[in-house]
Design an enzyme around this catalytic site. Structure first.
Site, mmCIF file in Angstrom:
data_model
loop_
_atom_site.group_PDB
_atom_site.id
_atom_site.type_symbol
_atom_site.label_atom_id
_atom_site.label_comp_id
_atom_site.label_asym_id
_atom_site.label_seq_id
_atom_site.Cartn_x
_atom_site.Cartn_y
_atom_site.Cartn_z
ATOM 1 N N GLY A 36 0.818 -1.207 0.000
ATOM 2 C CA GLY A 36 0.000 0.000 0.000
ATOM 3 C C GLY A 36 0.853 1.259 0.000
ATOM 4 N N THR A 37 1.958 1.211 0.737
ATOM 5 C CA THR A 37 2.838 2.379 0.809
ATOM 6 C C THR A 37 3.328 2.777 -0.577
ATOM 7 O OG1 THR A 37 3.546 1.823 3.040
ATOM 8 C CG2 THR A 37 5.044 3.208 1.758
ATOM 9 N N ALA A 93 -2.281 -6.045 -0.116
ATOM 10 C CA ALA A 93 -2.669 -7.447 0.040
ATOM 11 C C ALA A 93 -2.871 -7.855 1.499
ATOM 12 C CB ALA A 93 -1.611 -8.352 -0.591
ATOM 13 N N HIS A 94 -1.977 -7.380 2.386
ATOM 14 C CA HIS A 94 -1.992 -7.953 3.744
ATOM 15 C C HIS A 94 -3.107 -7.389 4.617
ATOM 16 C CE1 HIS A 94 0.193 -4.867 6.372
ATOM 17 N NE2 HIS A 94 0.357 -4.354 5.167
ATOM 18 N N CYS A 122 2.894 1.587 12.629
ATOM 19 C CA CYS A 122 4.190 2.212 12.338
ATOM 20 C C CYS A 122 4.543 3.274 13.375
ATOM 21 C CB CYS A 122 4.182 2.844 10.944
ATOM 22 S SG CYS A 122 2.641 2.680 10.079
HETATM 23 C C1 LIG Z 1 -4.690 3.523 5.165
HETATM 24 C C2 LIG Z 1 -3.395 2.823 4.889
HETATM 25 N N1 LIG Z 1 -2.684 3.177 3.813
HETATM 26 C C3 LIG Z 1 -1.518 2.575 3.509
HETATM 27 C C4 LIG Z 1 -0.991 1.574 4.301
HETATM 28 C C5 LIG Z 1 0.325 0.967 3.939
HETATM 29 O O1 LIG Z 1 0.179 -0.312 3.358
HETATM 30 P P1 LIG Z 1 1.420 -1.337 3.386
HETATM 31 O O2 LIG Z 1 1.563 -1.806 4.785
HETATM 32 O O3 LIG Z 1 1.012 -2.434 2.438
HETATM 33 O O4 LIG Z 1 2.598 -0.597 2.872
HETATM 34 C C6 LIG Z 1 -1.700 1.175 5.433
HETATM 35 C C7 LIG Z 1 -1.137 0.111 6.324
HETATM 36 O O5 LIG Z 1 -0.822 0.347 7.475
HETATM 37 C C8 LIG Z 1 -2.942 1.808 5.738
HETATM 38 O O6 LIG Z 1 -3.646 1.466 6.806
#
Ligand SMILES: Cc1ncc(COP(=O)(O)O)c(C=O)c1O
Length: 363
Positions: A73-74, A191-192, A309
């Site tokens: 997602g990041t 995905a996770h 995080c």
């Molecule tokens: C709203 C949101 N965006 C982005 C992310 C980041 O996703 P990833 O952990 O796959 O990088 C998260 C995960 O904590 C999230 O909750």
């Protein structure tokens, strides 16, 4: 120490791997080829990636050419936001996930939120008129579960001339994504958060929208780098197993939990706004969230004080501060986030532990 298995109530941080994802990943582990190679091994790997692309495209309700795989997602947020902005200013609310704030950069234009975490749509439009090239908005907030009124806000922002990036990481699997695609230029998922593995994500890109990226040829140049075949295989299987029709049962469990928390004196952050359900951010008078999380963990229940995080740091949640809570109130926050495998019995057991845990936390 109880004889029961642990109770996992931190699904917004990550969700357990679903069986179909585990199987797809186990099978993909034995494929030797690089998906860009022309030989048979390469074509097998390519087939896995493209099958998953169909599955993720189906989750989006989009065409397969519109889906780009990322490392999560990041990165999907970064590729979407930075790709749309091409160096120009980005606007977003201070409640966005750190990955959105980071991609927006230091020059980010701040969009205010109300006391329940709803973003100010008029301010978003003003930001667009004042020169923000991109407005980035999470469909569902990771700490509060608040659902933004994207249909109204995004349409207004786009008619004011800016692009809209939607972070749908906490929406996927819970809400239909098609209404988001109708109003966005790019949409990020991970995905996770829906039963797949960490380290895989996807960005939907509206047909005709060009992103500024550079590098290798993979993913049609939109996300260079050899594909994470195993992770993508698991992501595809998890996307296929996702079922928004199953979410109302989680919402009902969440309502049961929320009622119990309120009876114990909790204040629910974001409680006045529409929420996705299954995410409850609570604050108890005179008890530090961190102390409750630690005591619950020792008693067998996994929860969080907020975004994973930011845990380990002492700083109070920027999301809660943006809602107008003071530092003391923000430090009381504890987030419960539920998933499809949770049961009513688990919720009742967690609720049963809380009075004693609150007593300890208050000492
Ligand atoms: C709203 C949101 N965006 C982005 C992310 C980041 O996703 P990833 O952990 O796959 O990088 C998260 C995960 O904590 C999230 O909750």
């Amino acid at each position: 120490v109880s004889i029961h298995a642990r109770i996992y109530l931190d699904h917004n941080a990550t969700t357990p791997l679903v069986a179909a994802a585990r199987e797809a990943m186990a099978a993909a582990l034995d494929i030797a080829g690089n998906p860009s190679s022309v030989h048979r091994e390469g074509r097998r790997a390519r087939h896995v990636v493209e099958t998953a692309r169909d599955q993720v495209a189906a989750l989006f309700g989009a065409g397969r050419d519109e889906v780009v795989f990322t490392s999560g997602g990041t990165e999907a947020n970064r590729v979407g936001i930075a790709g749309l902005a091409a160096g120009r200013p980005v606007a977003c609310a201070p409640i966005e996930h750190p990955s959105v704030l980071g991609a927006a950069g230091p020059g980010v234009v701040r969009i205010p939120v109300d006391g329940d975490g709803r973003i100010d749509g008029d301010a978003a439009v003003r930001a667009a008129r004042a020169g923000a090239a991109v407005v980035a908005i999470a469909a569902v907030n990771h700490e509060l579960g608040v659902v933004q009124d994207l249909a109204a806000v995004a349409a207004a922002v786009r008619s004011a001339g800016a692009h809209v990036h939607v972070d749908a990481v906490q929406a996927a699997g819970k809400l239909p994504l098609a209404p988001l695609l109708a109003v966005a230029d790019t949409v990020a998922i991970s995905a996770h958060k829906l039963g797949g593995p960490p380290g895989a994500g996807a960005l939907w890109i509206r047909p005709g929208v060009e992103l500024a990226v550079s590098g290798g040829h993979q993913e049609k140049g939109r996300r260079p780098g050899t594909e994470n075949v195993v992770g993508i295989a698991g992501f595809g299987a998890a996307a296929a197993a996702a079922d928004v029709a199953a979410w109302p049962a989680v919402v009902a469990l969440g309502e049961h939990l929320e009622l119990g928390l309120r009876r114990l004196g909790a204040r629910i952050h974001g409680g006045g706004a529409p929420r996705v359900g299954g995410t409850i951010n609570a604050g108890f008078p005179d008890a530090l969230g961190e102390s409750i999380v630690i005591a619950l963990d020792l008693a067998g229940v996994a929860t969080s004080t907020g975004a994973a995080c930011t845990s380990g740091t002492i700083a109070p949640s920027p999301v809660l501060l943006a809602l107008g809570l003071d530092e003391t109130e923000a430090r009381r926050a504890i987030r419960f986030s539920l998933g499809r495998a949770n049961t009513r019995d688990e919720i009742d057991r967690a609720l049963g532990m809380l009075p004693g845990i609150l007593d300890t936390a208050r000492r």
